[in-house]
Motif scaffolding. Structure first.
Motif, PDB file in Angstrom:
ATOM      1  N   GLN A 166      75.811  -0.864  46.740  1.00  0.00           N
ATOM      2  CA  GLN A 166      76.347   0.467  47.021  1.00  0.00           C
ATOM      3  C   GLN A 166      75.261   1.549  47.063  1.00  0.00           C
ATOM      4  N   PRO A 167      74.319   1.596  46.113  1.00  0.00           N
ATOM      5  CA  PRO A 167      73.265   2.619  46.197  1.00  0.00           C
ATOM      6  C   PRO A 167      72.420   2.503  47.463  1.00  0.00           C
ATOM      7  N   CYS A 168      72.321   1.281  48.007  1.00  0.00           N
ATOM      8  CA  CYS A 168      71.553   1.090  49.240  1.00  0.00           C
ATOM      9  C   CYS A 168      72.150   1.904  50.390  1.00  0.00           C
ATOM     10  N   LYS A 169      73.457   2.084  50.361  1.00  0.00           N
ATOM     11  CA  LYS A 169      74.126   2.848  51.417  1.00  0.00           C
ATOM     12  C   LYS A 169      73.697   4.310  51.408  1.00  0.00           C
ATOM     13  N   VAL A 170      73.273   4.783  50.250  1.00  0.00           N
ATOM     14  CA  VAL A 170      72.790   6.166  50.130  1.00  0.00           C
ATOM     15  C   VAL A 170      71.297   6.230  50.435  1.00  0.00           C
ATOM     16  N   GLU A 171      70.567   5.236  49.953  1.00  0.00           N
ATOM     17  CA  GLU A 171      69.108   5.252  50.059  1.00  0.00           C
ATOM     18  C   GLU A 171      68.599   5.007  51.478  1.00  0.00           C
ATOM     19  N   ILE A 172      69.165   4.019  52.169  1.00  0.00           N
ATOM     20  CA  ILE A 172      68.638   3.630  53.480  1.00  0.00           C
ATOM     21  C   ILE A 172      68.706   4.755  54.512  1.00  0.00           C
ATOM     22  N   PRO A 173      69.808   5.513  54.632  1.00  0.00           N
ATOM     23  CA  PRO A 173      69.807   6.627  55.590  1.00  0.00           C
ATOM     24  C   PRO A 173      68.712   7.657  55.314  1.00  0.00           C
ATOM     25  N   LEU A 174      68.365   7.876  54.052  1.00  0.00           N
ATOM     26  CA  LEU A 174      67.282   8.801  53.722  1.00  0.00           C
ATOM     27  C   LEU A 174      65.938   8.229  54.152  1.00  0.00           C
ATOM     28  N   LEU A 175      65.768   6.917  53.992  1.00  0.00           N
ATOM     29  CA  LEU A 175      64.552   6.268  54.477  1.00  0.00           C
ATOM     30  C   LEU A 175      64.446   6.365  55.993  1.00  0.00           C
ATOM     31  N   GLU A 176      65.571   6.182  56.654  1.00  0.00           N
ATOM     32  CA  GLU A 176      65.572   6.242  58.113  1.00  0.00           C
ATOM     33  C   GLU A 176      65.225   7.648  58.607  1.00  0.00           C
ATOM     34  N   LYS A 177      65.638   8.656  57.859  1.00  0.00           N
ATOM     35  CA  LYS A 177      65.310  10.041  58.215  1.00  0.00           C
ATOM     36  C   LYS A 177      63.798  10.265  58.136  1.00  0.00           C
ATOM     37  N   ILE A 178      63.178   9.755  57.066  1.00  0.00           N
ATOM     38  CA  ILE A 178      61.723   9.878  56.935  1.00  0.00           C
ATOM     39  C   ILE A 178      61.031   9.102  58.050  1.00  0.00           C
ATOM     40  N   SER A 179      61.531   7.896  58.325  1.00  0.00           N
ATOM     41  CA  SER A 179      60.957   7.060  59.372  1.00  0.00           C
ATOM     42  C   SER A 179      60.980   7.760  60.723  1.00  0.00           C
ATOM     43  N   GLU A 180      62.090   8.416  61.027  1.00  0.00           N
ATOM     44  CA  GLU A 180      62.223   9.122  62.302  1.00  0.00           C
ATOM     45  C   GLU A 180      61.282  10.322  62.362  1.00  0.00           C
ATOM     46  N   GLU A 181      61.191  11.055  61.264  1.00  0.00           N
ATOM     47  CA  GLU A 181      60.346  12.254  61.236  1.00  0.00           C
ATOM     48  C   GLU A 181      58.859  11.904  61.342  1.00  0.00           C
ATOM     49  N   ASN A 206      66.593  12.206  44.668  1.00  0.00           N
ATOM     50  CA  ASN A 206      65.443  12.948  45.211  1.00  0.00           C
ATOM     51  C   ASN A 206      64.196  12.072  45.366  1.00  0.00           C
ATOM     52  N   PHE A 207      64.379  10.756  45.361  1.00  0.00           N
ATOM     53  CA  PHE A 207      63.239   9.856  45.532  1.00  0.00           C
ATOM     54  C   PHE A 207      62.523  10.119  46.849  1.00  0.00           C
ATOM     55  N   HIS A 208      63.302  10.521  47.870  1.00  0.00           N
ATOM     56  CA  HIS A 208      62.740  10.696  49.208  1.00  0.00           C
ATOM     57  C   HIS A 208      61.717  11.825  49.271  1.00  0.00           C
ATOM     58  N   ILE A 209      61.853  12.812  48.375  1.00  0.00           N
ATOM     59  CA  ILE A 209      60.904  13.927  48.358  1.00  0.00           C
ATOM     60  C   ILE A 209      59.538  13.435  47.888  1.00  0.00           C
ATOM     61  N   GLU A 210      59.514  12.686  46.779  1.00  0.00           N
ATOM     62  CA  GLU A 210      58.264  12.124  46.268  1.00  0.00           C
ATOM     63  C   GLU A 210      57.691  11.102  47.241  1.00  0.00           C
ATOM     64  N   LEU A 211      58.574  10.307  47.840  1.00  0.00           N
ATOM     65  CA  LEU A 211      58.143   9.254  48.759  1.00  0.00           C
ATOM     66  C   LEU A 211      57.447   9.844  49.983  1.00  0.00           C
ATOM     67  N   GLU A 212      58.054  10.853  50.565  1.00  0.00           N
ATOM     68  CA  GLU A 212      57.468  11.471  51.759  1.00  0.00           C
ATOM     69  C   GLU A 212      56.113  12.098  51.438  1.00  0.00           C
ATOM     70  N   LYS A 213      56.009  12.734  50.292  1.00  0.00           N
ATOM     71  CA  LYS A 213      54.738  13.353  49.881  1.00  0.00           C
ATOM     72  C   LYS A 213      53.653  12.292  49.733  1.00  0.00           C
ATOM     73  N   LEU A 214      53.984  11.171  49.070  1.00  0.00           N
ATOM     74  CA  LEU A 214      53.009  10.108  48.872  1.00  0.00           C
ATOM     75  C   LEU A 214      52.586   9.498  50.200  1.00  0.00           C
ATOM     76  N   ILE A 215      53.544   9.236  51.074  1.00  0.00           N
ATOM     77  CA  ILE A 215      53.229   8.620  52.367  1.00  0.00           C
ATOM     78  C   ILE A 215      52.256   9.488  53.163  1.00  0.00           C
ATOM     79  N   LYS A 216      52.493  10.784  53.158  1.00  0.00           N
ATOM     80  CA  LYS A 216      51.606  11.698  53.894  1.00  0.00           C
ATOM     81  C   LYS A 216      50.186  11.641  53.339  1.00  0.00           C
ATOM     82  N   GLU A 217      50.062  11.485  52.019  1.00  0.00           N
ATOM     83  CA  GLU A 217      48.738  11.381  51.401  1.00  0.00           C
ATOM     84  C   GLU A 217      48.068  10.070  51.786  1.00  0.00           C
TER      85      GLU A 217
END
Length: 210
Positions: free
Chosen positions: A98-113, A189-200
């Motif tokens: 069930q949590p994957c249903k919330v997490e994956i769309p946020l990952l896909e948003k980062i992937s697209e951006e 809010n994992f996606h906020i930290e994740l996006e910051k790290l990826i950019k670095e």
């Protein structure tokens, strides 16, 4: 009954009871989790700073083989052909999670951006129920509108290498095959930290390898 025989009988009964208790603990720990029985007593060997275990897995949609070392590692698999290194994000998931249903769309948003950056996102389907076949997994993947490339780990071989105990789990690997972040479970809010790290990590050069 002599005293010796009494103590002998008590010792045998105690050993038998202990075996039953241990057996019950093992069964309970592995219930409902295909990978739990092999991982429940294993320490988390995968740490930030570890070399990411290499893998080759099949793509869910195309059935083609995907090699981690085509994108990252100390040396690339075909360095003469693949000259670009990538930051790699692995997201371990299952259709029942069930949590994957919330997490994956946020990952896909980062992937697209960040689609024009040297980053590869992979969903890794693992720890599925034994009765679920690949056609059903494919239908669920498509019905949810997922776009991030999905790889298959039906025998949980790579989930065990990455010490996945529960889902979801995210692993971020830098351009040189080093694990730089591990998220176990869903974190708000994992996606906020994740996006910051990826950019670095995208900006890191060979000289800044850690």
């Amino acid at each position: 009954m002599t005293i010796c025989k009494y103590f002998e009988k008590s010792i045998v009964l105690g050993i038998f009871t202990g075996i039953l208790i241990i057996s019950n603990v093992s069964v309970s720990a592995g219930a409902g989790n295909p990978a739990a029985s092999s991982n429940i007593y294993r320490r988390d060997s995968l740490k930030v700073g570890s070399v990411a275990p290499s893998f080759v897995m099949r793509d869910l949609l195309t059935d083609n083989a995907v090699f981690l070392r085509d994108y990252t590692g100390e040396t690339l698999r075909d360095s003469w052909k693949n000259k670009n290194r990538y930051v790699v994000v692995l997201s371990f998931w299952a259709t029942w999670c069930q949590p994957c249903k919330v997490e994956i769309p946020l990952l896909e948003k980062i992937s697209e951006e960040m689609k024009n950056e040297p980053i590869k996102f992979f969903l890794i389907n693992t720890m599925e129920k034994s009765e679920l076949n690949e056609d059903t997994i494919r239908q669920v993947y498509m019905s949810r509108g997922y776009n991030v490339q999905c790889l298959l780990d039906p025998a949980t071989r790579f989930a065990q290498l990455y010490t996945v105990h529960g889902l979801p789990m995210i692993v971020v690997i830098d351009k040189f095959g080093i694990v730089r972040k591990i998220n176990r479970g869903y974190n708000e809010n994992f996606h906020i930290e994740l996006e910051k790290l990826i950019k670095e990590l995208v900006q890191e050069k060979v000289g800044t390898k850690k």
